[in-house]
Design an enzyme around this catalytic site. Structure first.
Site, PDB file in Angstrom:
ATOM      1  N   ASN A  11     -44.585  73.163  40.817  1.00 15.09           N
ATOM      2  CA  ASN A  11     -43.734  74.306  41.163  1.00 15.09           C
ATOM      3  C   ASN A  11     -44.397  75.002  42.347  1.00 15.09           C
ATOM      4  O   ASN A  11     -45.393  75.700  42.182  1.00 15.09           O
ATOM      5  CB  ASN A  11     -43.627  75.252  39.955  1.00 15.09           C
ATOM      6  CG  ASN A  11     -42.874  76.526  40.275  1.00 15.09           C
ATOM      7  OD1 ASN A  11     -42.314  76.670  41.369  1.00 15.09           O
ATOM      8  ND2 ASN A  11     -42.862  77.461  39.334  1.00 15.09           N
ATOM      9  N   TRP A  12     -43.825  74.798  43.514  1.00 20.54           N
ATOM     10  CA  TRP A  12     -44.448  75.346  44.725  1.00 20.54           C
ATOM     11  C   TRP A  12     -44.254  76.856  44.851  1.00 20.54           C
ATOM     12  O   TRP A  12     -44.888  77.492  45.704  1.00 20.54           O
ATOM     13  CB  TRP A  12     -43.871  74.663  45.964  1.00 20.54           C
ATOM     14  CG  TRP A  12     -44.316  73.252  46.171  1.00 20.54           C
ATOM     15  CD1 TRP A  12     -45.073  72.492  45.310  1.00 20.54           C
ATOM     16  CD2 TRP A  12     -44.047  72.422  47.300  1.00 20.54           C
ATOM     17  NE1 TRP A  12     -45.291  71.243  45.849  1.00 20.54           N
ATOM     18  CE2 TRP A  12     -44.666  71.172  47.069  1.00 20.54           C
ATOM     19  CE3 TRP A  12     -43.330  72.601  48.485  1.00 20.54           C
ATOM     20  CZ2 TRP A  12     -44.592  70.125  47.990  1.00 20.54           C
ATOM     21  CZ3 TRP A  12     -43.262  71.550  49.405  1.00 20.54           C
ATOM     22  CH2 TRP A  12     -43.896  70.327  49.157  1.00 20.54           C
ATOM     23  N   LYS A  13     -43.355  77.409  44.066  1.00 22.67           N
ATOM     24  CA  LYS A  13     -43.044  78.846  44.173  1.00 22.67           C
ATOM     25  C   LYS A  13     -42.733  79.203  45.638  1.00 22.67           C
ATOM     26  O   LYS A  13     -42.147  78.385  46.335  1.00 22.67           O
ATOM     27  CB  LYS A  13     -44.175  79.693  43.575  1.00 22.67           C
ATOM     28  CG  LYS A  13     -44.502  79.259  42.133  1.00 22.67           C
ATOM     29  CD  LYS A  13     -45.384  80.200  41.379  1.00 22.67           C
ATOM     30  CE  LYS A  13     -45.644  79.644  39.969  1.00 22.67           C
ATOM     31  NZ  LYS A  13     -46.442  80.531  39.135  1.00 22.67           N
ATOM     32  N   HIS A  95     -37.922  80.564  34.537  1.00 23.08           N
ATOM     33  CA  HIS A  95     -39.362  80.769  34.725  1.00 23.08           C
ATOM     34  C   HIS A  95     -39.689  82.236  34.429  1.00 23.08           C
ATOM     35  O   HIS A  95     -38.878  83.122  34.717  1.00 23.08           O
ATOM     36  CB  HIS A  95     -39.754  80.400  36.156  1.00 23.08           C
ATOM     37  CG  HIS A  95     -41.235  80.363  36.355  1.00 23.08           C
ATOM     38  ND1 HIS A  95     -41.974  81.505  36.557  1.00 23.08           N
ATOM     39  CD2 HIS A  95     -42.108  79.331  36.352  1.00 23.08           C
ATOM     40  CE1 HIS A  95     -43.251  81.166  36.673  1.00 23.08           C
ATOM     41  NE2 HIS A  95     -43.357  79.858  36.549  1.00 23.08           N
ATOM     42  N   GLU A  97     -41.377  84.311  35.955  1.00 20.66           N
ATOM     43  CA  GLU A  97     -41.245  85.180  37.135  1.00 20.66           C
ATOM     44  C   GLU A  97     -39.784  85.554  37.377  1.00 20.66           C
ATOM     45  O   GLU A  97     -39.477  86.666  37.804  1.00 20.66           O
ATOM     46  CB  GLU A  97     -41.876  84.494  38.362  1.00 20.66           C
ATOM     47  CG  GLU A  97     -43.399  84.502  38.258  1.00 20.66           C
ATOM     48  CD  GLU A  97     -44.093  83.307  38.884  1.00 20.66           C
ATOM     49  OE1 GLU A  97     -43.504  82.618  39.733  1.00 20.66           O
ATOM     50  OE2 GLU A  97     -45.256  83.044  38.506  1.00 20.66           O
ATOM     51  N   GLU A 167     -44.831  77.956  28.844  1.00 17.14           N
ATOM     52  CA  GLU A 167     -45.706  78.603  29.818  1.00 17.14           C
ATOM     53  C   GLU A 167     -46.055  80.008  29.332  1.00 17.14           C
ATOM     54  O   GLU A 167     -45.296  80.965  29.574  1.00 17.14           O
ATOM     55  CB  GLU A 167     -45.004  78.711  31.183  1.00 17.14           C
ATOM     56  CG  GLU A 167     -44.690  77.381  31.835  1.00 17.14           C
ATOM     57  CD  GLU A 167     -44.668  77.484  33.356  1.00 17.14           C
ATOM     58  OE1 GLU A 167     -45.314  76.656  33.993  1.00 17.14           O
ATOM     59  OE2 GLU A 167     -44.028  78.405  33.899  1.00 17.14           O
ATOM     60  N   GLY A 173     -51.206  81.564  36.688  1.00 16.03           N
ATOM     61  CA  GLY A 173     -51.884  82.090  37.867  1.00 16.03           C
ATOM     62  C   GLY A 173     -53.148  82.873  37.569  1.00 16.03           C
ATOM     63  O   GLY A 173     -53.663  83.571  38.447  1.00 16.03           O
ATOM     64  N   SER A 209     -52.059  77.617  34.561  1.00 16.41           N
ATOM     65  CA  SER A 209     -53.423  77.309  34.994  1.00 16.41           C
ATOM     66  C   SER A 209     -53.859  75.877  34.697  1.00 16.41           C
ATOM     67  O   SER A 209     -55.014  75.628  34.349  1.00 16.41           O
ATOM     68  CB  SER A 209     -54.416  78.315  34.389  1.00 16.41           C
ATOM     69  OG  SER A 209     -54.154  79.622  34.898  1.00 16.41           O
TER      70      SER A 209
HETATM   71  P1  13P Z   1     -50.187  78.173  37.710  1.00 13.64           P
HETATM   72  O1  13P Z   1     -50.401  76.688  37.524  1.00 13.64           O
HETATM   73  O2  13P Z   1     -50.488  78.629  39.091  1.00 13.64           O
HETATM   74  O3  13P Z   1     -50.850  78.957  36.634  1.00 13.64           O
HETATM   75  O4  13P Z   1     -48.611  78.428  37.544  1.00 13.64           O
HETATM   76  C1  13P Z   1     -47.944  77.890  36.449  1.00 13.64           C
HETATM   77  C2  13P Z   1     -46.494  78.033  36.663  1.00 13.64           C
HETATM   78  O5  13P Z   1     -45.968  79.132  36.707  1.00 13.64           O
HETATM   79  C3  13P Z   1     -45.716  76.800  36.842  1.00 13.64           C
HETATM   80  O6  13P Z   1     -44.353  77.046  36.750  1.00 13.64           O
END
Ligand code: 13P
Length: 248
Positions: A11-13, A95, A97, A167, A173, A209
């Protein structure tokens, strides 16, 4: 995404540029094998680039969000059929977020997941508790509520295509992945819930993470079918190390 290996989705966000992406995707193509099951979920504007560079490779591509609507006066939205037009195989839905920053509730998440499945793609539905929910002892209640919202109204198409990602919000993160025991416990719970709803084939990913140095341990946990990777998916070498850890 095939069922052979464990599934690794990046997931590149909100990251990338044409130049950066080209280098990253070239490195991924060079480093993965034809039997690896991996995909990258890129920002909307880069879907055409992903399609152009990844077509014919082992790497799938997808999006990080989708409109619940098929068409109409919804300025700024992107529909599931538009994503399918660019060859997307999967779409991340719900997600944390999106839920926390953009107010997506369970009902919205369900409609988005239905739209993705109806367009012939794989919805990767994210569930997970916040730190305060965990500390209150509400983890089971929160994740089962989030999954139940999807399962109670899921079409056969959605049940067939569904992928779930656990998640925990506090692990995203932060560099602090959930413990093996926590992951095993929540995955067993979600697996039971899926079975009860007659959804036996759904893949269950862990996200939060996941790094090169903990991927093997996390992927070896009973009930974990793969990983949803954020930060570490931006570094081709580290992402490939996670893909390698997913091999049998
Ligand atoms: P991280 O791997 O940066 O913790 O993010 C996880 C995530 O939100 C994947 O969708």
């Amino acid at each position: 995404m095939t069922n052979a290996a464990k599934t690794i989705v990046g997931n590149w966000k909100l990251h990338g540029s044409l130049q950066e992406n080209a280098a990253r995707l070239a490195a991924l193509k060079a480093g993965c094998r034809s039997d690896d099951a991996l995909a990258v979920c890129v920002p909307f504007p880069y879907l055409a680039q992903a399609q152009q560079l990844l077509q014919g490779s082992a790497i799938g591509w997808g999006a990080q969000n989708v409109s619940e609507h098929a068409k109409g006066a919804f300025t700024g939205e992107v529909s599931a059929t538009m994503l399918a037009d660019f060859g997307c195989g999967c779409v991340i839905v719900g997600h944390s977020e999106r839920r926390s920053l953009y107010g997506e509730d369970d009902a919205t998440v369900v409609r988005k997941a239905q739209a993705v499945a109806a367009a012939g793609m794989t919805p990767i539905v994210c569930v997970g508790e916040t730190l305060s929910e965990r500390e209150r002892g509400d983890t089971a209640q929160v994740v089962t509520r989030q999954l139940a919202a999807v399962l109670t109204v899921a079409s056969e198409e959605l049940k067939h295509r569904l992928v779930v990602a656990y998640e925990p919000v506090w692990a995203i993160g932060t560099g602090r992945a959930a413990s093996e025991e926590d992951v095993r416990e929540v995955h067993a719970l979600l697996r039971g819930q899926l079975k009860e709803a007659g959804v036996n084939g759904a893949r269950l990913l862990y996200g939060g993470s996941v790094k090169a140095n903990n991927a093997k341990a996390l992927l070896n946990i009973a009930g974990v079918d793969g990983a949803l990777v954020g930060g570490a998916s931006l570094d081709a070498e580290e992402f490939l190390a996670i893909v390698q850890a997913a091999r049998a």
